[in-house]
Enzyme design. Structure first.
Site, mmCIF file in Angstrom:
data_model
loop_
_atom_site.group_PDB
_atom_site.id
_atom_site.type_symbol
_atom_site.label_atom_id
_atom_site.label_comp_id
_atom_site.label_asym_id
_atom_site.label_seq_id
_atom_site.Cartn_x
_atom_site.Cartn_y
_atom_site.Cartn_z
ATOM 1 C CD GLU A 169 61.331 20.365 13.964
ATOM 2 O OE1 GLU A 169 60.841 21.542 13.962
ATOM 3 O OE2 GLU A 169 61.823 20.308 15.262
ATOM 4 C CD GLU A 354 65.760 20.631 15.925
ATOM 5 O OE1 GLU A 354 64.924 21.574 16.694
ATOM 6 O OE2 GLU A 354 65.906 20.848 14.680
HETATM 7 C C1 FCB Z 1 62.625 23.289 16.091
HETATM 8 C C2 FCB Z 1 63.368 23.570 14.613
HETATM 9 C C3 FCB Z 1 64.805 24.448 14.995
HETATM 10 C C4 FCB Z 1 64.299 25.625 16.060
HETATM 11 C C5 FCB Z 1 63.782 24.970 17.191
HETATM 12 C C6 FCB Z 1 63.553 25.772 18.429
HETATM 13 O O1 FCB Z 1 61.338 22.903 15.607
HETATM 14 O O2 FCB Z 1 63.759 22.514 13.989
HETATM 15 O O3 FCB Z 1 64.790 25.220 13.709
HETATM 16 O O4 FCB Z 1 63.500 26.573 15.703
HETATM 17 O O5 FCB Z 1 62.416 24.150 16.989
#
Ligand code: FCB
Length: 443
Positions: A169, A354
């Site tokens: 990210e 994610e």
């Molecule tokens: C993302 C992050 C992870 C966690 C989730 C909820 O942005 O990569 O570490 O905080 O959000």
């Protein structure tokens, strides 16, 4: 409650995994890790809820075998973890910490022993403090420091990685942390933010080049995405949403995939860019093998009050929200999968690296009921499946997260895990969503 789709509803070879990150679960005080900027950010009053930090976290450093047993028993194909730079190189450079290298070596073997394909992210935010002292992401030299870290670590574990991404990210590394000031190092400065926006891409590219040189494959980039909708019908809100989309969604993919930053964002950032940045774009766009998208929510965007460039006001609409206050909007994930496929993927596989939600949850009679999470997974897996049917090359999906963990500035009460963690005794209790997924993933 159950998961409505099963493995057989996805293309052959589609992978399911769960993700974690080093600082959020390991327990940073163990094993000779050096100080990171998250330790000092958390030690500064007002930055993290209740003054919490990642010093103990889930004590995964000592319990990783048990955690991987649970991941494997769920029927996952892959496990996505990150490696702490400060654990491997306590000074950020120079002499490695043998215990740190040993830990990731054992973790890699422990994944393979359980038939979990390892997916490593080199940097998920715990910058070594000595490098923060030198300006961290604002200092162009970070690209070389990160390349050296990549080499030290991947010489040791690279032979066993199935997928590897340099940086998790980049928007959070740069914008959230240097413009919005919400994550370490907590800066609010447009010049610092702009330099970070560029150096993070340069460091990514150098790291990819190092790993190619080591003969590794399966190298990708992971960007996070939020669907930006105008807060009202005014042209100003439309323009604000467009800029939010540019900074958040188009800047990094433009750099990584096209060697170009989007003009609407560059217009605001150009005065603060490091001299000669154009010459770096071939490195920023070093070829990758796959693209990873992290997705959680959408935001409604309007112009901020100051009238300054980049001042954007974020609100939420009337969709159901998670305990983060994030609206649940699966269509946003569908949008990003198709949009990335059309504009950036050029036939590369796409992973959802994610996706998940937090909720307030307790253990009662040895069980944790999390019907909202099961719903969330159902609706999001549903759009992933729709995309695959329409020909979008989605190759896998990772739940965030395997375990409840340290949710950065919000501390330990935002529970994202498929497995509940009791942060006093460290007991792990698989939630109902874990059991539902286990049934859905059975072969
Ligand atoms: C993302 C992050 C992870 C966690 C989730 C909820 O942005 O990569 O570490 O905080 O959000």
């Amino acid at each position: 409650m159950s998961i409505s789709l099963t493995r057989s509803d996805f293309p052959a070879g589609f992978s399911f995994g769960a993700a974690t990150s080093a600082y959020q679960i390991e327990g940073h005080r163990f094993g000779g890790a050096g100080s990171s900027h998250w330790d000092t950010f958390a030690a500064t009053p007002g930055n993290v809820a209740r003054g919490e930090n990642g010093s103990l976290a889930c004590d995964h450093y000592h319990r990783f075998e048990e955690d991987l047993d649970l991941a494997a028993a769920m029927g996952l194909d892959m496990y996505s973890f990150s490696t702490s730079w400060a654990r491997v190189l306590p000074e950020g450079r120079g002499t490695p910490n043998p215990e740190g290298l040993d830990f990731y070596d054992r973790l890699a073997d422990a994944c393979l022993a359980r038939n979990l394909k390892p997916f490593a992210t080199l940097y998920h935010w715990e910058l070594p403090s000595p490098l923060a002292d030198l300006g961290g992401w604002c200092n162009r030299d970070i690209a070389g420091w990160f390349a050296d870290f990549t080499e030290v670590l991947m010489r040791r574990i690279g032979d066993r990685m199935h997928l590897t991404a340099p940086i998790n990210e980049p928007w959070c590394v740069a914008w959230l942390s240097h413009f919005l000031g919400q994550h370490a190092p907590g800066l609010r400065d447009i010049r610092a933010a702009t330099r970070a926006m560029h150096h993070v891409g340069l460091a990514h590219g150098r790291s990819i080049e190092v790993m190619r040189g080591l003969g590794m494959s399966g190298l990708g980039c992971v960007t996070n995405h939020e669907y930006a909708a105008p807060a009202d019908a005014s042209p100003e809100a439309a323009q604000a949403a467009q800029l939010y989309d540019g900074i958040y969604n188009r800047w990094f993919l433009g750099g990584f995939r096209n060697g170009e930053y989007p003009a609407d964002v560059l217009q605001g950032l150009e005065p603060y860019m490091p001299v000669g940045w154009q010459d770096d774009m071939a490195t920023v766009s070093a070829p990758v093998d796959w693209l990873g998208l992290n997705y959680y929510t959408r935001k409604l965007i309007a112009p901020g009050a100051s009238g300054l460039w980049g001042d954007l006001a974020e609100t939420t609409g009337d969709l159901p929200q998670t305990s983060m206050g994030w609206e649940i909007y699966p269509e946003g994930l569908y949008h990003f999968l198709t949009w990335v496929s059309e504009n950036y993927a050029r036939d590369l596989p796409i992973y959802v690296t994610e996706n998940g939600m937090s909720a307030d949850e307790n253990v009662a009679n040895g069980k944790v009921d999390d019907p909202d999470r099961i719903d969330y997974i159902n609706s999001h897996l549903g759009v992933v499946q729709r995309a695959t049917i329409e020909g979008v090359p989605v190759a896998g999906y990772f739940f965030w997260s395997l375990l409840d963990n340290f949710e950065w500035a919000l501390g330990y009460d935002k529970r994202f895990g498929l497995i509940h963690v009791d942060f006093d005794g460290m007991a792990r209790t698989p939630k109902a969503s874990y059991h539902a997924l286990r049934s859905a993933l059975r072969r």
